[in-house]
Design a protein around this motif. Structure first.
Motif, PDB file in Angstrom:
ATOM      1  N   PRO A  80      49.694   7.891  46.385  1.00  0.00           N
ATOM      2  CA  PRO A  80      48.866   8.116  47.584  1.00  0.00           C
ATOM      3  C   PRO A  80      47.536   7.375  47.517  1.00  0.00           C
ATOM      4  N   ARG A  81      46.921   7.434  46.339  1.00  0.00           N
ATOM      5  CA  ARG A  81      45.623   6.784  46.164  1.00  0.00           C
ATOM      6  C   ARG A  81      45.731   5.275  46.421  1.00  0.00           C
ATOM      7  N   THR A  82      46.786   4.679  45.898  1.00  0.00           N
ATOM      8  CA  THR A  82      46.961   3.237  46.061  1.00  0.00           C
ATOM      9  C   THR A  82      47.278   2.877  47.507  1.00  0.00           C
ATOM     10  N   VAL A  83      48.134   3.681  48.134  1.00  0.00           N
ATOM     11  CA  VAL A  83      48.482   3.411  49.532  1.00  0.00           C
ATOM     12  C   VAL A  83      47.233   3.483  50.403  1.00  0.00           C
ATOM     13  N   ILE A  84      46.403   4.511  50.154  1.00  0.00           N
ATOM     14  CA  ILE A  84      45.179   4.637  50.955  1.00  0.00           C
ATOM     15  C   ILE A  84      44.220   3.489  50.662  1.00  0.00           C
ATOM     16  N   GLY A  85      44.180   3.067  49.396  1.00  0.00           N
ATOM     17  CA  GLY A  85      43.363   1.903  49.059  1.00  0.00           C
ATOM     18  C   GLY A  85      43.807   0.667  49.827  1.00  0.00           C
ATOM     19  N   LEU A  86      45.123   0.484  49.905  1.00  0.00           N
ATOM     20  CA  LEU A  86      45.670  -0.650  50.657  1.00  0.00           C
ATOM     21  C   LEU A  86      45.242  -0.587  52.116  1.00  0.00           C
ATOM     22  N   MET A  87      45.406   0.597  52.707  1.00  0.00           N
ATOM     23  CA  MET A  87      45.119   0.731  54.136  1.00  0.00           C
ATOM     24  C   MET A  87      43.638   0.569  54.425  1.00  0.00           C
ATOM     25  N   VAL A  88      42.805   1.266  53.639  1.00  0.00           N
ATOM     26  CA  VAL A  88      41.363   1.227  53.900  1.00  0.00           C
ATOM     27  C   VAL A  88      40.811  -0.173  53.633  1.00  0.00           C
ATOM     28  N   GLY A  89      41.273  -0.800  52.559  1.00  0.00           N
ATOM     29  CA  GLY A  89      40.812  -2.150  52.243  1.00  0.00           C
ATOM     30  C   GLY A  89      41.126  -3.119  53.365  1.00  0.00           C
ATOM     31  N   ALA A  90      42.359  -3.039  53.855  1.00  0.00           N
ATOM     32  CA  ALA A  90      42.752  -3.925  54.949  1.00  0.00           C
ATOM     33  C   ALA A  90      41.955  -3.616  56.207  1.00  0.00           C
ATOM     34  N   SER A 141      38.630 -21.794  59.068  1.00  0.00           N
ATOM     35  CA  SER A 141      38.008 -20.897  60.029  1.00  0.00           C
ATOM     36  C   SER A 141      38.946 -20.404  61.132  1.00  0.00           C
ATOM     37  N   ASP A 142      40.195 -20.838  61.116  1.00  0.00           N
ATOM     38  CA  ASP A 142      41.145 -20.411  62.144  1.00  0.00           C
ATOM     39  C   ASP A 142      41.459 -18.914  61.983  1.00  0.00           C
ATOM     40  N   HIS A 143      41.079 -18.117  63.008  1.00  0.00           N
ATOM     41  CA  HIS A 143      41.233 -16.664  62.856  1.00  0.00           C
ATOM     42  C   HIS A 143      42.685 -16.225  62.712  1.00  0.00           C
ATOM     43  N   ARG A 144      43.624 -17.019  63.193  1.00  0.00           N
ATOM     44  CA  ARG A 144      45.021 -16.608  63.020  1.00  0.00           C
ATOM     45  C   ARG A 144      45.435 -16.668  61.554  1.00  0.00           C
ATOM     46  N   TRP A 145      44.689 -17.423  60.753  1.00  0.00           N
ATOM     47  CA  TRP A 145      44.907 -17.409  59.306  1.00  0.00           C
ATOM     48  C   TRP A 145      43.929 -16.490  58.586  1.00  0.00           C
ATOM     49  N   VAL A 146      42.691 -16.465  59.086  1.00  0.00           N
ATOM     50  CA  VAL A 146      41.666 -15.672  58.388  1.00  0.00           C
ATOM     51  C   VAL A 146      42.012 -14.186  58.426  1.00  0.00           C
ATOM     52  N   LEU A 147      42.472 -13.701  59.582  1.00  0.00           N
ATOM     53  CA  LEU A 147      42.735 -12.261  59.699  1.00  0.00           C
ATOM     54  C   LEU A 147      43.814 -11.782  58.714  1.00  0.00           C
ATOM     55  N   PRO A 148      44.981 -12.432  58.651  1.00  0.00           N
ATOM     56  CA  PRO A 148      45.972 -11.981  57.654  1.00  0.00           C
ATOM     57  C   PRO A 148      45.454 -12.111  56.224  1.00  0.00           C
ATOM     58  N   MET A 149      44.718 -13.211  55.962  1.00  0.00           N
ATOM     59  CA  MET A 149      44.197 -13.396  54.612  1.00  0.00           C
ATOM     60  C   MET A 149      43.220 -12.270  54.258  1.00  0.00           C
ATOM     61  N   ALA A 150      42.348 -11.903  55.224  1.00  0.00           N
ATOM     62  CA  ALA A 150      41.415 -10.804  54.978  1.00  0.00           C
ATOM     63  C   ALA A 150      42.177  -9.509  54.709  1.00  0.00           C
ATOM     64  N   ALA A 151      43.263  -9.300  55.462  1.00  0.00           N
ATOM     65  CA  ALA A 151      44.041  -8.080  55.266  1.00  0.00           C
ATOM     66  C   ALA A 151      44.702  -8.044  53.894  1.00  0.00           C
ATOM     67  N   LEU A 152      44.905  -9.221  53.286  1.00  0.00           N
ATOM     68  CA  LEU A 152      45.458  -9.257  51.924  1.00  0.00           C
ATOM     69  C   LEU A 152      44.365  -9.092  50.874  1.00  0.00           C
ATOM     70  N   GLY A 196      41.207  -7.818  51.254  1.00  0.00           N
ATOM     71  CA  GLY A 196      40.479  -6.547  51.322  1.00  0.00           C
ATOM     72  C   GLY A 196      41.031  -5.494  50.379  1.00  0.00           C
ATOM     73  N   PRO A 197      42.348  -5.236  50.446  1.00  0.00           N
ATOM     74  CA  PRO A 197      42.911  -4.248  49.519  1.00  0.00           C
ATOM     75  C   PRO A 197      42.757  -4.646  48.057  1.00  0.00           C
ATOM     76  N   VAL A 198      42.823  -5.972  47.774  1.00  0.00           N
ATOM     77  CA  VAL A 198      42.646  -6.395  46.381  1.00  0.00           C
ATOM     78  C   VAL A 198      41.259  -5.989  45.902  1.00  0.00           C
ATOM     79  N   MET A 199      40.229  -6.258  46.737  1.00  0.00           N
ATOM     80  CA  MET A 199      38.857  -5.934  46.333  1.00  0.00           C
ATOM     81  C   MET A 199      38.699  -4.429  46.126  1.00  0.00           C
ATOM     82  N   LEU A 200      39.238  -3.645  47.054  1.00  0.00           N
ATOM     83  CA  LEU A 200      39.056  -2.195  46.960  1.00  0.00           C
ATOM     84  C   LEU A 200      39.829  -1.621  45.771  1.00  0.00           C
ATOM     85  N   LEU A 201      41.073  -2.069  45.596  1.00  0.00           N
ATOM     86  CA  LEU A 201      41.881  -1.522  44.498  1.00  0.00           C
ATOM     87  C   LEU A 201      41.305  -1.920  43.145  1.00  0.00           C
ATOM     88  N   VAL A 202      40.872  -3.176  43.031  1.00  0.00           N
ATOM     89  CA  VAL A 202      40.297  -3.609  41.755  1.00  0.00           C
ATOM     90  C   VAL A 202      39.005  -2.839  41.473  1.00  0.00           C
TER      91      VAL A 202
END
Lengths: 336, 361
Positions: free
Chosen positions: A64-74, A278-289, A291-297
Motif C-alpha cells: 500500500p505504501r509503495t502504491v500510494i507513493g507511486l500515485m502521489v509522486g505522479a 520541452s514538448d509537453h506530450r513527452w514531458v508529462l509522461p516523463m514527469a509521471a515516471l 515523480g514517483p521515483v523521487m518520492l519513493l527514493v
C-alpha cells in the motif's frame, strides 16, 4: 524535420530508462525497511502469496505504501508541470504556491469541526482547500504590473501560507484535541497508509491526468508566449482553466493521501524537461515516471537514515528540493 | 528653515524637511521634522495602549490605580497589574521594538518591503532549532532563546551565502529565502511528530508567537540584548542613509557598501532572532511596522525610531486583543498579527512591490 527520427529514438530510450528506474525504486521500496527482505523473496511474496512474516509485511504494509507513493509522486509531478506551464513560471509548485497549505487548512477544519478522522474522509476537504488557495494566489499574483511573475507568485503563496497557518493555529489553540491527529498528517508521509486510500484517490488521479494531458498542446503553444498562442488559435483562457483544475484535483488528491509533500512538483518537471525537451506530450509522461521515483527514493532514504526511527518522505523531499531551487534561482544572473 | 541656534551651522546642504539638532559642542544630527512629530505622536499612542493593556483583563482596573502601581505606590491591584500584566506587557514592548528595528534594517538593505524575517527563513530557522530542542526535552526558557538566536542567524547566513552572486540581488534573496523557509518548516514539523503531545502543543503555540506566561525572567535577557546593541543601532541609523544612496554615489564617497550592508543585515537578523527567542516568531510585525512608519513619516528611507515604536504598539495592542477576544481562551498573539499582516502583504503584492528588484517607493 530530418532530425526527428534519432530524437524520437533518444526519447524512447530515455523513457525506457525512466521505466527501469521506476521499477528499481518500487523494488527498493518493497525490500528496504526496518527489516530488509531479499528481492527474490519480495517477488515470491508478490507472485505466490504465502503467509511467512516477510510476505505479510510486504502485502500489508509495503505494497500500500509503495502504491500510494507511486500515485502521489505522479500526481504532484504532473501538477507541478502544468502549473509551470500555465503560469509560464519555472518556480511554480503546489507547495510554493500555497495550494498544499490550502488543502491542509481544510483538513484541519475537517478534523476539528466536521468530526472527520479518516484519511479517506480528508480528500474532499483537501480539494476544496486546494481550489480556493490556488484561485486566490493566482488572482493576487496576476494583478498589478508585470502579471504573474515568479516572485509575485511565490510571495502570493507565502502570504496565503501565512494567513492559512494563522487560521490553523487559531483552530488548534482553541481545539487542542485536533493537534494530536493533525501533527502527524501535516509532516507529509506515505507511511502507514491503508490500501483503501489508494482505492479512494485513483479516480481523481485519472480525472486530473486526463485534464492535464488534454491541454498538453495548449501548454506548448503557451510556452511561446500568450500572443503567439492566441495567434496559433489556442484558447489561452481555456487552457489555463482546464490545466488549473487538473493541477488542483491532482494536488488535492495527493495532499489528502500523503499530506503536504514539498518540492516534488518543483524539481521533477525540470528534470523531465532536461531529459526529453520541452514538448509537453513527452514531458508529462516523463514527469509521471520521475515523480514517483523521487518520492519513493526519498521515502526509502528516510527509512534507513536514522533507524529505528523514520524520517517522513515529506521532510526528505524538502531537503532534496532546496538545493534544486537554489540552483534554479542562481542559474539566471538576474531573475525575473 | 534656519536652524534655531545662534551659532551658524556649517552644513550648508540640508535636505528639505530636515532640521539640524546640535548635540553638545560638535555633534550634529539631521532630524526629519515630520518624523520627529510622528515619533512623538507614536510615543503618546504607545503610552495609551500600555495603560489600556494594564487596565483591561479578567478584571478591569481603573487607570488611576494602574498609574499608582507603575510608579510604585501601594495599591490593592498590585498583584493583578504589577505581577501579572506589567511584566508581560514589558516583554511585548521589547519584542515589538526589536522586530520593528530588525524589519526596518533588513528592508532597507534589500530595498524591498517583502524581505522580512518571517518570509526569508529567519523565523523558520529559529523555530526549527528551538522546537527541535524542546522535542529532545529542553524546556528551560533561559536556554531556548539563545538557541533561537543561533537558529535564526544560521538560517540567515545560509540564505545570504546562497543568494550572494557578485552582489545581493533582492529578488534572488527573497526566492531562496522562501525555499529555505519551506524546508525548515518541514524539519520543524518533523520534530513536532517526535515529541509527546504536550510538547507538541507547547511548541505549536510557541511557533505562532505568544506572550503567554512571559514575565520578568524573559524581559531581562531581551532588555539587556537591546541595551548592548544600542550603539550598533545608533550606528545603523547613521549607516542607513549611506546605503539608501545609489551604488555609484556611495562608492564615490568612499563607503564600503558591501560591508555596511552586511553589518545592517547582521544587526537586523540578531534583533529578529532575539525577539523570536523571547516570544516565538510573531508574524508580520517586522514587515508591517517599518512600512507603516515610512508612510506616516513620508521619508525616503525607513525611519528606525518610528518603526521601533510602531512595532511595540502593534505587539502590545495585538496581545491585548489576543488575551480578551476569545476569553477565557487566550490566543497566541501571532494569530492576530498574521490575520492583519497577511492581507496587508497581499495588498503590497497587488500594488506591484514584488515584481521589481529594487526601490521601495
Amino acid at each position: 524535420m530530418a532530425a526527428a527520427p534519432p530524437r524520437l529514438s533518444r526519447r524512447a530510450l530515455a523513457t525506457a530508462a525512466a521505466v527501469v528506474a521506476l521499477l528499481l525504486s518500487v523494488l527498493l521500496s518493497l525490500a528496504v525497511g526496518a527489516r530488509t527482505i531479499a528481492p527474490s523473496a519480495v517477488l515470491d511474496a508478490l507472485l505466490h502469496g504465502g503467509h511467512s512474516d516477510a510476505a505479510e509485511v510486504i502485502r500489508q504494509m509495503r505494497v500500500p505504501r509503495t502504491v500510494i507513493g507511486l500515485m502521489v509522486g505522479a500526481a504532484l509531478a504532473l501538477a507541478g508541470t502544468v502549473l509551470q506551464g500555465i503560469t509560464r513560471n519555472p518556480i511554480a509548485d503546489p507547495g510554493i504556491l500555497g495550494i498544499s497549505q490550502g488543502a491542509s487548512v481544510a483538513v484541519v477544519l475537517a478534523i476539528a469541526y466536521a468530526g472527520i478522522h479518516t484519511l479517506t474522509g480528508y480528500v474532499w476537504f483537501a480539494f476544496g482547500g486546494a481550489a480556493v488557495a490556488s484561485v486566490a494566489v493566482y488572482a493576487i499574483a496576476s494583478r498589478g504590473r508585470g502579471g504573474a511573475t515568479p516572485v509575485k507568485l511565490a510571495l502570493g503563496g507565502a502570504a496565503i501560507n501565512a494567513l492559512l497557518v494563522s487560521v490553523t493555529m487559531a483552530v488548534l489553540t482553541t481545539k487542542a484535541s485536533a493537534l494530536d491527529e493533525f501533527r502527524f498528517w501535516q509532516v507529509g508521509s506515505i507511511a502507514g497508509r491503508e490500501a483503501q486510500v489508494a482505492q479512494q484517490i485513483w479516480p481523481f488521479l485519472l480525472i486530473g491526468t486526463v485534464l492535464v494531458v488534454s491541454v498538453a498542446r495548449g501548454l506548448d503553444a503557451l510556452a511561446l508566449g500568450e500572443d503567439v498562442a492566441k495567434g496559433l488559435g489556442q484558447n489561452v483562457g481555456a487552457v489555463r482553466i482546464v490545466g488549473g483544475i487538473g493541477a488542483t484535483v491532482l494536488t488535492g488528491a495527493g495532499v489528502a493521501a500523503a499530506g503536504p509533500i514539498a518540492f516534488v512538483g518543483l524539481a521533477v518537471p525540470h528534470i523531465a524537461r532536461a531529459i526529453v525537451g520541452s514538448d509537453h506530450r513527452w514531458v508529462l509522461p516523463m514527469a509521471a515516471l520521475v515523480g514517483p521515483v523521487m518520492l519513493l527514493v526519498s521515502d526509502v532514504v528516510g527509512r534507513v537514515l536514522f533507524p529505528p526511527g523514520e524520517v517522513p518522505a515529506g521532510v526528505m523531499t524538502a531537503l532534496i528540493g532546496v538545493p534544486f531551487l537554489v540552483t534554479l534561482v542562481r542559474r539566471k544572473a538576474v531573475p525575473a | 528653515m534656519s536652524a534655531d541656534t545662534a551659532v551658524p551651522v556649517r552644513t550648508p546642504v540640508r535636505p528639505a524637511g530636515y532640521r539640524v539638532v546640535r548635540v553638545g559642542k560638535r555633534g550634529r544630527l539631521l532630524v526629519h521634522r515630520r518624523a520627529g512629530l510622528v515619533a512623538a505622536a507614536l510615543a503618546v499612542l504607545l503610552a495609551a495602549v500600555c495603560v489600556a493593556y494594564l487596565c483591561v483583563g479578567e478584571s478591569f482596573v481603573a487607570p488611576a490605580e494602574v498609574v499608582k502601581v507603575v510608579i510604585g505606590q501601594p495599591s490593592p491591584d498590585e498583584l493583578v497589574v504589577g505581577t501579572l500584566r506589567l511584566p508581560r506587557m514589558v516583554v511585548g514592548l521589547l519584542v515589538g521594538t526589536a522586530f520593528g528595528i530588525a524589519g526596518a534594517l533588513i528592508q532597507t538593505v534589500a530595498r524591498n518591503p517583502l524581505a522580512s524575517p518571517d518570509i526569508i527563513g529567519i523565523s523558520q530557522g529559529a523555530s526549527a532549532l528551538t522546537v527541535g530542542a524542546m522535542t529532545f526535552g529542553l524546556t528551560s526558557y533561559t536556554v531556548l532563546p539563545y538557541l533561537s538566536v543561533v537558529g535564526g542567524v544560521a538560517a540567515a547566513a545560509l540564505v545570504y551565502a546562497f543568494a550572494w552572486r557578485g552582489g545581493l540581488h533582492a529578488t534572488r534573496f527573497v526566492l531562496i529565502g522562501i525555499g529555505f523557509a519551506i524546508a525548515l518548516r518541514s524539519v520543524t514539523t518533523l520534530f513536532l511528530t517526535k515529541g509527546d503531545y504536550l510538547v507538541a502543543q507547547q511548541a505549536q503555540i510557541w511557533m505562532t508567537g505568544s506572550l503567554n506566561g512571559r514575565g520578568w525572567d524573559e524581559a531581562a535577557p531581551i532588555g539587556w540584548a537591546l541595551l548592548v546593541l544600542l550603539p550598533a543601532v545608533l550606528w545603523a541609523a547613521w549607516a542607513q542613509r549611506t546605503v539608501s544612496m545609489d551604488d555609484d554615489t556611495a562608492t564615490a564617497l568612499g563607503v564600503r557598501l558591501g560591508r555596511v550592508r552586511l553589518g545592517l543585515v547582521a544587526l537586523g537578523v540578531v534583533l529578529a532572532s532575539v525577539a523570536t527567542g523571547t516570544a516565538g516568531p510573531v508574524d508580520f510585525v517586522a514587515l508591517l511596522a517599518p512600512q507603516i512608519a515610512r508612510r506616516m513619516t513620508r521619508t525616503a528611507q525607513i525611519p528606525l525610531l518610528c518603526s521601533a515604536l510602531l512595532g511595540a504598539v502593534i505587539v502590545v495592542f495585538a496581545d491585548l486583543l489576543a488575551r480578551r477576544l476569545f476569553s477565557p481562551t487566550e490566543l497566541p498573539v501571532g494569530v492576530l498579527t498574521a490575520a492583519v499582516g497577511a492581507p496587508y502583504l497581499i495588498w503590497l503584492i497587488i500594488r506591484g512591490h514584488g515584481g521589481r528588484a529594487g526601490g521601495n517607493a
